[in-house]
Scaffold this active site. Structure first.
Site, PDB file in Angstrom:
ATOM      1  CE  LYS A 201      -3.360   2.512   2.723  1.00 54.09           C
ATOM      2  NZ  LYS A 201      -4.214   2.574   3.902  1.00 54.09           N
ATOM      3  CD  GLU A 207       9.197  -6.151   7.324  1.00 57.70           C
ATOM      4  OE1 GLU A 207       8.938  -5.006   6.861  1.00 57.70           O
ATOM      5  OE2 GLU A 207       8.929  -6.482   8.485  1.00 57.70           O
ATOM      6  N   GLY A 258      -4.765  -1.515   4.903  1.00 56.21           N
ATOM      7  CA  GLY A 258      -3.978  -2.647   4.397  1.00 56.21           C
ATOM      8  C   GLY A 258      -4.654  -3.983   4.646  1.00 56.21           C
ATOM      9  NE  ARG A 259      -6.567  -3.485  10.741  1.00 60.14           N
ATOM     10  CZ  ARG A 259      -5.860  -2.369  10.903  1.00 60.14           C
ATOM     11  NH1 ARG A 259      -4.680  -2.258  10.323  1.00 60.14           N
ATOM     12  NH2 ARG A 259      -6.326  -1.361  11.618  1.00 60.14           N
ATOM     13  CD  GLU A 344      -1.990  -4.252  11.292  1.00 59.00           C
ATOM     14  OE1 GLU A 344      -2.635  -4.196  10.233  1.00 59.00           O
ATOM     15  OE2 GLU A 344      -0.754  -4.386  11.316  1.00 59.00           O
ATOM     16  CG  HIS A 375      -5.416 -35.866  16.113  1.00 55.91           C
ATOM     17  ND1 HIS A 375      -5.684 -37.090  16.692  1.00 55.91           N
ATOM     18  CD2 HIS A 375      -6.381 -35.681  15.182  1.00 55.91           C
ATOM     19  CE1 HIS A 375      -6.740 -37.625  16.099  1.00 55.91           C
ATOM     20  NE2 HIS A 375      -7.186 -36.777  15.185  1.00 55.91           N
ATOM     21  CE  LYS A 484       5.971  -0.909  10.183  1.00 56.95           C
ATOM     22  NZ  LYS A 484       4.997  -0.224   9.331  1.00 56.95           N
TER      23      LYS A 484
END
Ligand code: F6P
Length: 516
Positions: A201, A207, A258-259, A344, A375, A484
Protein backbone atom coordinates in the site's frame (compact mmCIF):
# COMPACT_ATOMS: atom_id res chain seq x y z
CA UNK A 1 -16.87 13.37 23.91
CA UNK A 2 -17.28 9.80 22.65
CA UNK A 3 -19.54 7.45 24.59
CA UNK A 4 -17.67 5.13 26.94
CA UNK A 5 -19.29 1.72 26.77
CA UNK A 6 -18.66 0.95 30.44
CA UNK A 7 -20.65 4.05 31.46
CA UNK A 8 -23.82 3.10 29.59
CA UNK A 9 -26.95 1.73 31.31
CA UNK A 10 -26.72 -1.42 29.17
CA UNK A 11 -23.22 -2.14 30.51
CA UNK A 12 -24.49 -2.07 34.08
CA UNK A 13 -27.38 -4.32 33.09
CA UNK A 14 -24.98 -6.77 31.46
CA UNK A 15 -22.85 -6.82 34.58
CA UNK A 16 -25.94 -7.73 36.55
CA UNK A 17 -26.84 -10.47 34.08
CA UNK A 18 -23.32 -11.83 34.19
CA UNK A 19 -23.47 -12.08 37.98
CA UNK A 20 -26.92 -13.67 37.86
CA UNK A 21 -25.77 -16.26 35.33
CA UNK A 22 -22.66 -17.52 37.09
CA UNK A 23 -24.02 -21.06 37.00
CA UNK A 24 -25.31 -20.84 33.41
CA UNK A 25 -25.24 -24.29 31.89
CA UNK A 26 -25.74 -24.94 28.19
CA UNK A 27 -27.13 -28.41 28.81
CA UNK A 28 -29.85 -27.02 31.04
CA UNK A 29 -30.49 -24.16 28.65
CA UNK A 30 -31.20 -26.64 25.82
CA UNK A 31 -33.33 -28.80 28.09
CA UNK A 32 -35.39 -25.79 29.19
CA UNK A 33 -35.93 -24.26 25.77
CA UNK A 34 -36.88 -26.35 22.75
CA UNK A 35 -36.54 -23.29 20.53
CA UNK A 36 -33.00 -22.44 21.57
CA UNK A 37 -31.17 -23.80 18.52
CA UNK A 38 -33.48 -21.96 16.13
CA UNK A 39 -33.56 -18.73 18.12
CA UNK A 40 -29.82 -18.55 18.33
CA UNK A 41 -29.14 -19.41 14.71
CA UNK A 42 -28.87 -16.98 11.88
CA UNK A 43 -29.01 -17.07 8.10
CA UNK A 44 -26.98 -14.52 6.19
CA UNK A 45 -25.79 -14.41 2.58
CA UNK A 46 -23.92 -17.65 1.76
CA UNK A 47 -23.70 -18.50 5.46
CA UNK A 48 -25.63 -20.26 8.17
CA UNK A 49 -24.47 -19.91 11.75
CA UNK A 50 -25.52 -21.85 14.83
CA UNK A 51 -24.77 -19.66 17.85
CA UNK A 52 -26.84 -21.70 20.27
CA UNK A 53 -23.87 -23.39 21.95
CA UNK A 54 -22.72 -20.05 23.28
CA UNK A 55 -22.99 -18.95 26.89
CA UNK A 56 -25.85 -16.54 26.45
CA UNK A 57 -29.62 -16.42 26.26
CA UNK A 58 -32.34 -14.18 24.91
CA UNK A 59 -32.12 -11.76 27.83
CA UNK A 60 -28.37 -11.34 27.46
CA UNK A 61 -28.78 -10.81 23.70
CA UNK A 62 -31.42 -8.17 24.39
CA UNK A 63 -29.08 -6.37 26.77
CA UNK A 64 -26.25 -6.61 24.24
CA UNK A 65 -28.50 -5.07 21.60
CA UNK A 66 -29.27 -2.31 24.08
CA UNK A 67 -25.51 -1.84 24.47
CA UNK A 68 -25.23 -1.47 20.69
CA UNK A 69 -27.92 1.20 20.85
CA UNK A 70 -26.30 2.98 23.81
CA UNK A 71 -22.92 2.99 22.00
CA UNK A 72 -24.40 4.33 18.77
CA UNK A 73 -23.51 1.35 16.60
CA UNK A 74 -26.13 2.27 14.01
CA UNK A 75 -24.80 5.81 13.70
CA UNK A 76 -21.25 4.47 13.43
CA UNK A 77 -22.34 2.03 10.73
CA UNK A 78 -23.96 4.95 8.89
CA UNK A 79 -20.69 6.89 9.19
CA UNK A 80 -18.79 3.92 7.72
CA UNK A 81 -21.11 3.69 4.72
CA UNK A 82 -21.38 7.46 4.58
CA UNK A 83 -17.69 7.78 3.75
CA UNK A 84 -16.98 9.86 6.86
CA UNK A 85 -13.39 10.11 8.11
CA UNK A 86 -13.88 7.54 10.84
CA UNK A 87 -10.18 6.66 10.81
CA UNK A 88 -9.70 9.82 12.80
CA UNK A 89 -6.02 9.50 13.68
CA UNK A 90 -5.14 9.35 10.01
CA UNK A 91 -7.97 11.59 8.79
CA UNK A 92 -9.26 8.96 6.38
CA UNK A 93 -12.56 7.48 5.36
CA UNK A 94 -12.96 3.71 5.55
CA UNK A 95 -14.50 2.44 2.34
CA UNK A 96 -13.14 -1.00 1.53
CA UNK A 97 -16.80 -1.98 1.11
CA UNK A 98 -16.95 0.35 -1.91
CA UNK A 99 -14.46 -1.90 -3.71
CA UNK A 100 -17.21 -4.52 -3.95
CA UNK A 101 -20.07 -2.14 -4.72
CA UNK A 102 -21.46 -2.76 -8.24
CA UNK A 103 -20.85 -0.13 -10.89
CA UNK A 104 -23.66 2.37 -11.11
CA UNK A 105 -25.02 1.53 -7.65
CA UNK A 106 -27.64 4.03 -6.53
CA UNK A 107 -28.16 5.67 -3.17
CA UNK A 108 -24.52 5.97 -2.18
CA UNK A 109 -23.28 8.78 0.02
CA UNK A 110 -21.68 11.54 -2.07
CA UNK A 111 -18.17 10.73 -0.81
CA UNK A 112 -18.57 7.15 -1.97
CA UNK A 113 -20.40 7.92 -5.22
CA UNK A 114 -17.54 10.23 -6.21
CA UNK A 115 -15.03 7.38 -5.93
CA UNK A 116 -17.03 4.58 -7.51
CA UNK A 117 -16.14 5.26 -11.17
CA UNK A 118 -12.41 5.21 -10.37
CA UNK A 119 -12.89 1.98 -8.40
CA UNK A 120 -14.42 0.31 -11.44
CA UNK A 121 -11.93 1.75 -13.91
CA UNK A 122 -9.09 0.29 -11.84
CA UNK A 123 -10.91 -2.99 -11.33
CA UNK A 124 -11.58 -3.35 -15.07
CA UNK A 125 -7.95 -2.54 -15.91
CA UNK A 126 -6.63 -4.97 -13.34
CA UNK A 127 -8.94 -7.76 -14.44
CA UNK A 128 -8.07 -7.19 -18.11
CA UNK A 129 -4.40 -7.46 -17.15
CA UNK A 130 -5.14 -10.62 -15.16
CA UNK A 131 -6.83 -12.22 -18.16
CA UNK A 132 -3.92 -11.24 -20.42
CA UNK A 133 -1.42 -12.85 -18.05
CA UNK A 134 -3.61 -15.94 -17.67
CA UNK A 135 -3.59 -16.36 -21.44
CA UNK A 136 0.18 -15.88 -21.62
CA UNK A 137 1.56 -19.38 -21.28
CA UNK A 138 5.14 -18.17 -21.08
CA UNK A 139 4.35 -16.98 -17.54
CA UNK A 140 4.29 -20.08 -15.37
CA UNK A 141 5.10 -18.56 -11.98
CA UNK A 142 3.64 -15.60 -10.14
CA UNK A 143 5.55 -14.30 -7.13
CA UNK A 144 3.66 -11.94 -4.84
CA UNK A 145 6.04 -9.87 -2.72
CA UNK A 146 4.21 -8.14 0.12
CA UNK A 147 3.57 -8.45 3.84
CA UNK A 148 0.63 -8.15 6.26
CA UNK A 149 -2.44 -7.08 4.36
CA UNK A 150 -0.47 -7.14 1.13
CA UNK A 151 0.19 -10.85 1.61
CA UNK A 152 -2.26 -12.60 3.90
CA UNK A 153 -5.49 -11.89 2.00
CA UNK A 154 -4.29 -12.92 -1.47
CA UNK A 155 -2.45 -15.90 -0.03
CA UNK A 156 -5.45 -17.05 2.00
CA UNK A 157 -7.85 -16.62 -0.94
CA UNK A 158 -5.66 -18.27 -3.58
CA UNK A 159 -5.39 -21.32 -1.31
CA UNK A 160 -9.07 -21.27 -0.41
CA UNK A 161 -10.13 -21.14 -4.05
CA UNK A 162 -7.60 -23.71 -5.27
CA UNK A 163 -10.41 -25.73 -6.84
CA UNK A 164 -11.30 -22.75 -9.01
CA UNK A 165 -7.74 -22.05 -10.12
CA UNK A 166 -6.91 -22.74 -13.75
CA UNK A 167 -3.92 -25.08 -14.04
CA UNK A 168 -0.68 -23.86 -15.55
CA UNK A 169 0.42 -21.20 -13.09
CA UNK A 170 2.16 -21.57 -9.79
CA UNK A 171 1.67 -18.98 -7.08
CA UNK A 172 4.35 -18.06 -4.56
CA UNK A 173 4.04 -15.63 -1.65
CA UNK A 174 7.14 -14.00 -0.26
CA UNK A 175 6.56 -11.82 2.78
CA UNK A 176 9.35 -12.24 5.30
CA UNK A 177 12.53 -10.21 5.12
CA UNK A 178 14.23 -13.49 6.00
CA UNK A 179 16.18 -14.12 2.79
CA UNK A 180 15.64 -17.86 3.14
CA UNK A 181 12.11 -17.31 1.94
CA UNK A 182 12.88 -15.40 -1.26
CA UNK A 183 16.00 -17.44 -1.99
CA UNK A 184 13.98 -20.64 -1.66
CA UNK A 185 11.37 -19.43 -4.13
CA UNK A 186 13.87 -18.00 -6.64
CA UNK A 187 15.77 -21.29 -6.72
CA UNK A 188 13.08 -22.93 -8.83
CA UNK A 189 12.34 -20.01 -11.17
CA UNK A 190 13.37 -18.83 -14.63
CA UNK A 191 13.19 -15.07 -15.25
CA UNK A 192 11.43 -15.35 -18.61
CA UNK A 193 8.63 -17.40 -17.05
CA UNK A 194 8.15 -15.34 -13.89
CA UNK A 195 5.89 -12.42 -13.02
CA UNK A 196 6.69 -10.49 -9.82
CA UNK A 197 3.92 -8.53 -8.14
CA UNK A 198 5.24 -5.96 -5.69
CA UNK A 199 2.32 -5.44 -3.33
CA UNK A 200 2.57 -2.62 -0.85
CA UNK A 201 0.00 0.00 0.00
CA UNK A 202 2.67 2.47 1.04
CA UNK A 203 5.54 1.16 -1.11
CA UNK A 204 7.83 1.90 1.83
CA UNK A 205 7.54 -1.25 3.99
CA UNK A 206 11.09 -2.34 4.74
CA UNK A 207 10.59 -6.07 4.22
CA UNK A 208 8.81 -5.64 0.91
CA UNK A 209 11.30 -3.11 -0.39
CA UNK A 210 14.24 -5.40 0.48
CA UNK A 211 12.57 -8.38 -1.22
CA UNK A 212 11.59 -6.30 -4.25
CA UNK A 213 15.16 -5.02 -4.67
CA UNK A 214 16.54 -8.54 -4.43
CA UNK A 215 13.97 -9.90 -6.87
CA UNK A 216 14.81 -7.17 -9.38
CA UNK A 217 18.51 -7.79 -8.95
CA UNK A 218 17.98 -11.53 -9.43
CA UNK A 219 15.86 -10.91 -12.53
CA UNK A 220 18.49 -8.66 -14.14
CA UNK A 221 21.43 -10.83 -13.12
CA UNK A 222 19.68 -13.88 -14.57
CA UNK A 223 19.49 -12.11 -17.93
CA UNK A 224 16.02 -10.59 -17.73
CA UNK A 225 15.60 -7.31 -19.59
CA UNK A 226 11.83 -6.71 -19.66
CA UNK A 227 10.99 -5.21 -16.25
CA UNK A 228 7.70 -3.81 -17.57
CA UNK A 229 6.61 -7.28 -18.65
CA UNK A 230 7.76 -9.13 -15.53
CA UNK A 231 7.10 -6.71 -12.66
CA UNK A 232 3.86 -5.04 -11.64
CA UNK A 233 3.25 -2.87 -8.59
CA UNK A 234 0.03 -2.85 -6.54
CA UNK A 235 0.06 0.29 -4.44
CA UNK A 236 -1.46 3.61 -3.47
CA UNK A 237 1.98 5.13 -4.02
CA UNK A 238 2.33 4.85 -7.78
CA UNK A 239 5.12 7.47 -7.91
CA UNK A 240 7.31 5.42 -5.58
CA UNK A 241 6.72 2.33 -7.72
CA UNK A 242 7.75 4.27 -10.82
CA UNK A 243 10.82 5.61 -9.05
CA UNK A 244 11.66 2.01 -8.22
CA UNK A 245 11.54 1.23 -11.93
CA UNK A 246 8.13 -0.41 -12.29
CA UNK A 247 5.82 1.07 -14.91
CA UNK A 248 3.04 -1.50 -14.77
CA UNK A 249 1.04 -0.30 -11.79
CA UNK A 250 -2.44 -0.78 -10.35
CA UNK A 251 -3.46 1.75 -7.76
CA UNK A 252 -5.85 2.01 -4.86
CA UNK A 253 -6.76 4.60 -2.26
CA UNK A 254 -5.87 5.71 1.25
CA UNK A 255 -9.42 4.87 2.36
CA UNK A 256 -8.56 1.16 1.99
CA UNK A 257 -6.76 -0.14 5.07
CA UNK A 258 -3.98 -2.65 4.40
CA UNK A 259 -5.80 -5.46 6.19
CA UNK A 260 -8.98 -4.63 4.24
CA UNK A 261 -7.29 -4.49 0.85
CA UNK A 262 -7.69 -7.92 -0.75
CA UNK A 263 -10.66 -6.51 -2.70
CA UNK A 264 -8.45 -3.86 -4.33
CA UNK A 265 -5.47 -4.14 -6.70
CA UNK A 266 -3.84 -6.11 -3.85
CA UNK A 267 -6.18 -8.89 -4.96
CA UNK A 268 -4.44 -9.25 -8.32
CA UNK A 269 -2.97 -12.68 -7.41
CA UNK A 270 -6.52 -13.84 -6.69
CA UNK A 271 -7.68 -12.55 -10.07
CA UNK A 272 -4.75 -14.26 -11.76
CA UNK A 273 -5.69 -17.48 -10.00
CA UNK A 274 -9.46 -17.55 -10.46
CA UNK A 275 -9.87 -15.19 -13.40
CA UNK A 276 -11.85 -11.99 -13.83
CA UNK A 277 -15.16 -13.78 -13.40
CA UNK A 278 -14.02 -15.53 -10.23
CA UNK A 279 -12.79 -12.26 -8.76
CA UNK A 280 -16.09 -10.56 -9.54
CA UNK A 281 -17.90 -13.43 -7.82
CA UNK A 282 -15.72 -12.91 -4.73
CA UNK A 283 -16.68 -9.23 -4.72
CA UNK A 284 -20.34 -10.09 -5.22
CA UNK A 285 -20.34 -12.40 -2.19
CA UNK A 286 -18.74 -9.71 -0.06
CA UNK A 287 -21.20 -7.13 -1.35
CA UNK A 288 -24.14 -9.33 -0.41
CA UNK A 289 -22.76 -9.40 3.15
CA UNK A 290 -22.23 -5.62 3.08
CA UNK A 291 -25.89 -5.18 2.23
CA UNK A 292 -26.93 -7.57 4.97
CA UNK A 293 -24.81 -5.67 7.50
CA UNK A 294 -25.95 -2.27 6.24
CA UNK A 295 -29.68 -3.01 6.18
CA UNK A 296 -30.64 -5.89 8.49
CA UNK A 297 -32.15 -4.93 11.85
CA UNK A 298 -29.52 -5.31 14.55
CA UNK A 299 -31.30 -8.26 16.16
CA UNK A 300 -31.02 -10.27 12.93
CA UNK A 301 -27.75 -8.88 11.73
CA UNK A 302 -25.02 -11.50 11.77
CA UNK A 303 -21.94 -9.26 12.11
CA UNK A 304 -23.76 -7.33 14.85
CA UNK A 305 -24.72 -10.45 16.80
CA UNK A 306 -21.18 -11.80 16.52
CA UNK A 307 -19.51 -8.53 17.46
CA UNK A 308 -21.76 -8.29 20.51
CA UNK A 309 -21.00 -11.88 21.46
CA UNK A 310 -17.32 -11.01 21.26
CA UNK A 311 -17.85 -8.12 23.68
CA UNK A 312 -19.86 -10.33 26.05
CA UNK A 313 -17.08 -12.90 26.13
CA UNK A 314 -14.20 -10.45 26.36
CA UNK A 315 -15.60 -8.01 28.88
CA UNK A 316 -18.18 -9.90 30.92
CA UNK A 317 -17.05 -13.53 30.91
CA UNK A 318 -13.35 -12.58 30.84
CA UNK A 319 -12.30 -14.80 27.91
CA UNK A 320 -9.12 -13.34 26.44
CA UNK A 321 -8.78 -15.62 23.45
CA UNK A 322 -10.85 -17.15 20.69
CA UNK A 323 -9.99 -20.12 18.54
CA UNK A 324 -11.03 -20.61 14.94
CA UNK A 325 -10.94 -24.08 13.43
CA UNK A 326 -11.85 -24.30 9.76
CA UNK A 327 -12.86 -27.85 8.89
CA UNK A 328 -11.57 -27.49 5.34
CA UNK A 329 -7.91 -27.67 4.52
CA UNK A 330 -8.23 -25.03 1.79
CA UNK A 331 -9.11 -22.58 4.56
CA UNK A 332 -5.84 -23.21 6.37
CA UNK A 333 -4.59 -19.62 6.09
CA UNK A 334 -7.87 -18.16 7.31
CA UNK A 335 -6.79 -18.05 10.99
CA UNK A 336 -3.63 -16.10 10.09
CA UNK A 337 -5.64 -13.73 7.91
CA UNK A 338 -8.22 -13.14 10.64
CA UNK A 339 -5.47 -12.63 13.20
CA UNK A 340 -4.30 -9.52 11.39
CA UNK A 341 -7.84 -8.39 10.67
CA UNK A 342 -9.00 -8.55 14.27
CA UNK A 343 -5.86 -8.00 16.32
CA UNK A 344 -4.41 -5.17 14.25
CA UNK A 345 -7.83 -3.54 14.11
CA UNK A 346 -8.93 -3.90 17.71
CA UNK A 347 -5.70 -4.35 19.65
CA UNK A 348 -6.00 -0.82 21.05
CA UNK A 349 -5.76 0.70 24.52
CA UNK A 350 -7.17 4.20 24.05
CA UNK A 351 -10.51 5.57 22.90
CA UNK A 352 -11.12 7.82 19.90
CA UNK A 353 -9.90 10.79 21.91
CA UNK A 354 -6.72 9.02 22.96
CA UNK A 355 -7.88 8.47 26.56
CA UNK A 356 -6.99 5.14 28.23
CA UNK A 357 -9.74 2.57 28.04
CA UNK A 358 -11.26 1.01 31.13
CA UNK A 359 -12.18 -2.25 29.36
CA UNK A 360 -10.33 -5.01 27.50
CA UNK A 361 -10.27 -5.03 23.70
CA UNK A 362 -9.15 -7.54 21.06
CA UNK A 363 -8.89 -11.14 22.19
CA UNK A 364 -6.05 -13.30 20.95
CA UNK A 365 -7.25 -15.04 17.83
CA UNK A 366 -5.64 -18.30 16.85
CA UNK A 367 -6.35 -21.66 15.28
CA UNK A 368 -5.59 -24.43 12.83
CA UNK A 369 -7.72 -26.53 10.54
CA UNK A 370 -9.65 -29.47 11.91
CA UNK A 371 -9.26 -32.34 12.28
CA UNK A 372 -5.54 -31.59 12.77
CA UNK A 373 -6.20 -29.35 15.77
CA UNK A 374 -8.05 -32.21 17.50
CA UNK A 375 -4.77 -34.08 17.74
CA UNK A 376 -2.88 -31.07 19.02
CA UNK A 377 -4.46 -28.27 21.04
CA UNK A 378 -8.04 -29.50 21.47
CA UNK A 379 -6.98 -31.24 24.68
CA UNK A 380 -6.70 -27.81 26.27
CA UNK A 381 -10.08 -26.73 24.90
CA UNK A 382 -11.78 -29.77 26.45
CA UNK A 383 -9.96 -30.09 29.76
CA UNK A 384 -7.74 -27.05 30.24
CA UNK A 385 -8.35 -24.57 33.04
CA UNK A 386 -9.24 -21.71 30.69
CA UNK A 387 -12.42 -21.51 28.64
CA UNK A 388 -11.71 -20.62 25.02
CA UNK A 389 -14.70 -20.04 22.73
CA UNK A 390 -14.22 -22.02 19.55
CA UNK A 391 -15.50 -21.33 16.06
CA UNK A 392 -16.05 -24.15 13.63
CA UNK A 393 -16.26 -23.47 9.91
CA UNK A 394 -17.66 -26.36 7.88
CA UNK A 395 -18.45 -26.67 4.18
CA UNK A 396 -21.30 -29.02 3.30
CA UNK A 397 -20.25 -30.02 -0.19
CA UNK A 398 -16.69 -31.17 -0.82
CA UNK A 399 -14.77 -30.40 -4.01
CA UNK A 400 -13.28 -33.89 -4.26
CA UNK A 401 -14.82 -37.29 -4.85
CA UNK A 402 -12.80 -39.43 -2.43
CA UNK A 403 -15.23 -41.75 -0.75
CA UNK A 404 -16.13 -41.31 2.91
CA UNK A 405 -13.70 -38.53 3.77
CA UNK A 406 -16.10 -35.67 3.89
CA UNK A 407 -18.62 -37.38 6.14
CA UNK A 408 -15.79 -38.27 8.52
CA UNK A 409 -14.58 -34.66 8.51
CA UNK A 410 -18.03 -33.20 9.16
CA UNK A 411 -18.86 -35.80 11.80
CA UNK A 412 -15.71 -34.77 13.62
CA UNK A 413 -16.60 -31.08 13.49
CA UNK A 414 -20.11 -31.66 14.86
CA UNK A 415 -18.81 -34.15 17.44
CA UNK A 416 -16.25 -31.69 18.78
CA UNK A 417 -18.86 -28.98 19.23
CA UNK A 418 -21.11 -31.53 20.92
CA UNK A 419 -18.32 -32.86 23.17
CA UNK A 420 -17.28 -29.38 24.24
CA UNK A 421 -20.83 -28.68 25.29
CA UNK A 422 -22.08 -31.95 26.79
CA UNK A 423 -18.84 -33.02 28.46
CA UNK A 424 -18.67 -36.32 30.32
CA UNK A 425 -19.56 -36.35 33.98
CA UNK A 426 -19.71 -40.05 34.74
CA UNK A 427 -15.95 -40.48 34.76
CA UNK A 428 -13.94 -38.67 37.39
CA UNK A 429 -10.37 -37.39 37.53
CA UNK A 430 -8.37 -37.54 34.34
CA UNK A 431 -11.31 -38.76 32.29
CA UNK A 432 -13.67 -35.98 33.36
CA UNK A 433 -14.87 -33.53 30.71
CA UNK A 434 -16.47 -30.46 32.28
CA UNK A 435 -18.50 -29.57 29.19
CA UNK A 436 -20.42 -26.28 29.00
CA UNK A 437 -17.64 -24.99 26.75
CA UNK A 438 -18.89 -22.55 24.13
CA UNK A 439 -18.66 -22.73 20.36
CA UNK A 440 -20.17 -21.20 17.24
CA UNK A 441 -20.67 -23.26 14.11
CA UNK A 442 -20.51 -21.68 10.64
CA UNK A 443 -21.81 -23.60 7.64
CA UNK A 444 -21.03 -22.76 4.03
CA UNK A 445 -22.97 -24.75 1.46
CA UNK A 446 -19.93 -24.83 -0.80
CA UNK A 447 -16.55 -23.12 -0.86
CA UNK A 448 -16.94 -20.71 -3.78
CA UNK A 449 -15.66 -17.21 -4.49
CA UNK A 450 -19.03 -15.88 -3.30
CA UNK A 451 -19.11 -17.75 -0.01
CA UNK A 452 -15.49 -16.89 0.75
CA UNK A 453 -16.16 -13.22 0.01
CA UNK A 454 -19.23 -13.23 2.23
CA UNK A 455 -17.42 -14.96 5.08
CA UNK A 456 -14.50 -12.53 5.07
CA UNK A 457 -16.76 -9.47 4.77
CA UNK A 458 -18.82 -10.81 7.68
CA UNK A 459 -15.65 -10.92 9.76
CA UNK A 460 -14.64 -7.39 8.76
CA UNK A 461 -17.98 -6.05 9.92
CA UNK A 462 -17.96 -8.09 13.09
CA UNK A 463 -14.60 -6.55 14.01
CA UNK A 464 -16.11 -3.15 13.22
CA UNK A 465 -18.99 -3.79 15.61
CA UNK A 466 -16.86 -4.77 18.61
CA UNK A 467 -14.53 -1.85 17.88
CA UNK A 468 -17.57 0.46 17.74
CA UNK A 469 -18.74 -0.74 21.16
CA UNK A 470 -15.28 -0.22 22.64
CA UNK A 471 -15.14 3.25 21.07
CA UNK A 472 -11.74 2.70 19.48
CA UNK A 473 -10.27 3.45 16.07
CA UNK A 474 -10.23 0.03 14.40
CA UNK A 475 -8.50 1.40 11.34
CA UNK A 476 -5.09 2.65 12.44
CA UNK A 477 -2.10 0.60 13.67
CA UNK A 478 0.33 2.88 15.51
CA UNK A 479 1.48 -0.07 17.58
CA UNK A 480 3.57 -1.43 14.72
CA UNK A 481 5.75 1.68 14.45
CA UNK A 482 8.10 1.50 17.43
CA UNK A 483 9.65 -1.82 16.46
CA UNK A 484 10.25 -0.56 12.92
CA UNK A 485 12.19 2.44 14.24
CA UNK A 486 14.25 0.38 16.65
CA UNK A 487 15.12 -2.20 13.98
CA UNK A 488 16.45 0.60 11.80
CA UNK A 489 18.70 1.72 14.64
CA UNK A 490 19.92 -1.79 15.42
CA UNK A 491 20.68 -2.92 11.87
CA UNK A 492 23.94 -0.99 11.49
CA UNK A 493 24.88 -1.86 15.09
CA UNK A 494 24.78 -5.55 14.15
CA UNK A 495 27.71 -4.86 11.85
CA UNK A 496 29.57 -2.31 13.98
CA UNK A 497 28.95 -3.94 17.34
CA UNK A 498 28.12 -0.54 18.84
CA UNK A 499 26.01 -1.11 21.96
CA UNK A 500 26.15 2.41 23.31
CA UNK A 501 22.93 3.51 25.02
CA UNK A 502 21.35 0.06 24.86
CA UNK A 503 19.95 -1.83 27.83
CA UNK A 504 22.02 -4.81 29.01
CA UNK A 505 19.80 -7.48 27.47
CA UNK A 506 19.56 -5.80 24.06
CA UNK A 507 23.33 -5.26 24.12
CA UNK A 508 23.91 -8.90 24.98
CA UNK A 509 21.72 -10.16 22.14
CA UNK A 510 23.39 -7.80 19.71
CA UNK A 511 26.74 -9.23 20.73
CA UNK A 512 25.48 -12.79 20.25
CA UNK A 513 24.07 -12.10 16.80
CA UNK A 514 26.78 -9.74 15.53
CA UNK A 515 27.45 -10.18 11.82
CA UNK A 516 31.06 -10.42 10.64
O1 F6P B 1 3.28 -2.70 9.69
C1 F6P B 1 1.93 -3.01 9.60
C2 F6P B 1 1.41 -2.76 8.21
O2 F6P B 1 1.32 -1.40 7.98
C3 F6P B 1 0.06 -3.42 7.98
O3 F6P B 1 -0.99 -2.66 8.46
C4 F6P B 1 0.07 -3.61 6.51
O4 F6P B 1 -0.89 -4.51 6.06
C5 F6P B 1 1.49 -4.07 6.29
O5 F6P B 1 2.25 -3.33 7.23
C6 F6P B 1 2.03 -3.87 4.91
O6 F6P B 1 1.98 -2.53 4.54
P1 F6P B 1 2.18 -2.09 3.04
O7 F6P B 1 1.10 -2.71 2.23
O8 F6P B 1 2.13 -0.61 3.03
O9 F6P B 1 3.53 -2.61 2.58
Amino acid sequence: MPVRCEQTPAWARLQGLQAARRGFDLRQAFAADAGRAAALSQEAPYLFVDLSKNLLDAEVEQALLQLAADCGVEAKRAALFGGESINSTEGRAVMHWLLRTPAGAKGLAPAAAAELPAVHDTLDAMLAYAEKVRADHTITDVVNIGIGGSDLGPQMAVLALAEHVAPGKHFHFVSNVDGHELAGVLKGLAPEHTLFLIASKTFTTAETMANAQSAKRWYEQSGGTDIAGHFAALTTNVEAARAFGIDTTFGFWDWVGGRYSMWSAIGLPIALAVGAEGFRRLLAGAHAMDEHFRTAPLANNLPVRLGLLDVWYRNFLGFTSRCIAPYHSALRRVPAYLQQLEMESNGKQVDLDGRPLAVGTSPVLWGEPGTNGQHAYFQMLHQGTDVVPLEFVAVRRPAHSLEGHHAKLLANAIAQAQALMVGKADAGGHRHFPGNRPSSFFVLEELTPESLGAFIAMYEHRVFVSGAIWGINSFDQWGVELGKVLAKDLEPRLASGDVQGLDASTAQLLGRLKQD
